[in-house]
Design an enzyme around this catalytic site. Structure first.
Site, short mmCIF file in Angstrom:
data_model
loop_
_atom_site.label_atom_id
_atom_site.label_comp_id
_atom_site.label_asym_id
_atom_site.label_seq_id
_atom_site.Cartn_x
_atom_site.Cartn_y
_atom_site.Cartn_z
NE ARG A 253 -2.03 2.10 3.45
CZ ARG A 253 -2.66 2.59 4.53
NH1 ARG A 253 -3.91 2.25 4.78
NH2 ARG A 253 -1.99 3.40 5.34
CE1 TYR B 122 -4.73 6.08 5.29
CE2 TYR B 122 -4.97 6.22 7.67
CZ TYR B 122 -4.79 5.47 6.52
OH TYR B 122 -4.69 4.12 6.62
CG ASP C 194 -7.15 3.59 3.09
OD1 ASP C 194 -7.00 3.02 4.17
OD2 ASP C 194 -8.23 4.10 2.73
CD1 TRP D 91 -7.88 12.08 9.90
CD2 TRP D 91 -8.47 10.00 10.48
NE1 TRP D 91 -6.73 11.40 10.11
CE2 TRP D 91 -7.05 10.11 10.46
CE3 TRP D 91 -9.05 8.79 10.78
CZ2 TRP D 91 -6.20 9.03 10.78
CZ3 TRP D 91 -8.24 7.71 11.08
CH2 TRP D 91 -6.84 7.86 11.08
C1 CS2 Z 1 -6.48 2.27 7.70
C2 CS2 Z 1 -6.29 2.24 9.19
O1 CS2 Z 1 -5.31 0.24 7.72
C3 CS2 Z 1 -6.10 0.95 7.08
O2 CS2 Z 1 -6.58 0.67 5.99
O3 CS2 Z 1 -7.71 2.68 7.24
O4 CS2 Z 1 -5.06 2.80 9.46
C4 CS2 Z 1 -7.34 2.99 9.99
O5 CS2 Z 1 -7.16 4.37 9.79
C5 CS2 Z 1 -7.18 2.64 11.45
O6 CS2 Z 1 -7.25 1.25 11.59
C6 CS2 Z 1 -8.26 3.30 12.28
O7 CS2 Z 1 -8.20 2.84 13.59
MG MG Z 2 -8.21 1.76 5.41
#
Ligand code: CS2
Ligand code: MG
Length: 402
Positions: A147, A159, A210, A402
């Site tokens: 990813r 993020y 993502d 978010w």
């Molecule tokens: C994310 C996670 O792993 C993923 O795909 O979406 O980092 C997510 O933000 C966290 O598990 C939220 O607790």
């Molecule tokens: Mg995710």
């Protein structure tokens, strides 16, 4: 055989985890993950105050009846807190059943369909160059699927990007931090990120991304289309999925495969998405979607529509959930891929487990139950510390996803 006691164990070896330990009157115990990132104590209270009193004295082998009792008996059905609590009990009962049978849970489900689970790792960077380097490191480490997330010029924190460009842990101690968001900047820079990655590593590695619920359906369609030349394995959480029909618009415009569902907690959250083949991978995972018993129903329903599993596997899912996911993935005929954000050495010490990473796959031995335990003395050394996921705001100050 009877359930004699049930404990909820909260520990924070670098991040918070909630674990259920079910003890039987014959000395066999089972574990379940009850971690809900940022709302951990809500699940603990639901278990301690409303679930556990109803379990004492029941036969732990009757896991389906207990699942139905906890689901139908609550009256107020579904939701992340309820379904995480049910999931934890369910995982523990499958663990017990495997130990009683002297078999891994994957044997109870139907045996091995594969020798290992292909995983995807997280490569991220504060800028495109750092992200490309992280992808190259993951290729060298043997990952077949990676990813890719990067910072966005003009945005501070984004993020998926670790502080030092390395390990990414979104939950932060104290009150929720506020991160800026600007979709036009993100849409402008993300295709360029993947062009650079493909230029660097070619089309061998499987690449994933993502979008983390941040786009409108037409923006998601634009991004999916723009990413087609880079042949992604999937684009995840392209748009918030409360309105499952929104994915019809995305599907009309792009062939980039779509994945969704880490925030889902029951099959009803994805019935349309699956039955209309609006997604290619369903990410609902064992700790948040009612445990092995319910996720098996989701996976079987998905298989009817050629939708494969792609379970969530971030660090806020404990090694107990990961052990359950590995057992599930070894069996599931429509397994797709498993997310793997390796836990810290300290977390692995608190939760000794049998699954392990080998050349891009997760493998495990023929061990009874889920193949995971908890070192309660070590866990007790790390008390809960309130932590929250961030929130996102637009330039004008309005709240965003978010
Ligand atoms: C994310 C996670 O792993 C993923 O795909 O979406 O980092 C997510 O933000 C966290 O598990 C939220 O607790
Ligand atoms: Mg995710």
């Amino acid at each position: 055989m009877k359930i004699e006691s049930v404990q909820t164990i909260v520990t924070c070896p670098g991040r918070n985890f909630v674990t259920v330990k079910v003890m039987t009157d014959e000395g066999v115990h089972g574990l379940g993950d009850a971690t809900l990132n940022g709302r951990e104590l809500a699940v603990q209270a639901y278990l301690d105050e409303h679930v556990i009193p109803c379990l004492i004295g029941r036969d732990p082998r009757n896991l389906e009846d207990i699942w139905q009792y906890l689901y139908r008996g609550a009256y107020w059905r579904r939701g992340p807190v309820t379904m995480t609590a049910i999931a934890a009990i369910d995982m523990a009962l499958w663990d017990i059943k495997g130990k009683l049978a002297g078999m891994p849970v994957y044997q109870l489900l139907g045996g091995r369909s594969r020798w290992g689970l292909m995983v995807y790792g997280h490569a991220n960077g504060r800028d495109h160059a750092e992200a490309v380097e992280a992808v190259q490191r993951h290729v060298e480490q043997g990952y077949k699927a990676i990813r890719v997330q990067s910072g966005v010029p003009g945005l501070g924190k984004v993020y998926g990007v670790g502080k030092g460009g390395g390990h990414y842990e979104p939950a932060e101690k104290g009150l929720p931090s506020e991160e800026p968001w600007d979709t036009s900047l993100y849409l402008r820079h993300t295709p360029e990120l993947f062009r650079k990655v493909r230029d660097a590593v070619g089309f061998g590695p499987l690449l994933l991304h993502d979008a983390h619920h941040r786009l409108t359906p037409i923006e998601a369609a634009r991004l999916g289309k723009a990413l087609e030349p880079f042949s992604l394995f999937w684009l995840e959480d392209a748009t918030p999925a409360e309105n499952q029909e929104a994915f019809r618009l995305i599907r009309q415009h792009t062939t980039t495969p779509l994945a969704v569902g880490e925030v889902f907690n029951s099959v009803w959250d994805c019935k349309t998405l699956i039955s209309e083949q609006l997604v290619d991978y369903i990410r609902a995972t064992i700790v948040h979607a009612g445990g092995i018993t319910h996720v098996r129903r989701i996976a079987d329903f998905a298989a009817m529509y050629q939708v494969r599993t792609g379970f969530h596997g971030a660090t806020d899912l404990s090694p107990v959930c990961m052990a359950a996911a590995v057992n599930f993935g070894l069996w599931a005929p429509n397994f797709g891929i498993q997310e793997l954000m390796p836990h810290s050495e300290l977390t692995d010490a608190v939760f000794p487990h049998n699954y392990r990473f080998e050349d891009g796959y997760l493998v495990m031995d023929e061990v009874p139950g889920l193949g995971v335990d908890i070192d309660e003395a070590l866990a007790a050394k790390y008390p809960y510390e309130r932590a929250y996921l961030p929130v996102a705001r637009l330039a004008d100050g309005a709240m965003w996803h978010w």
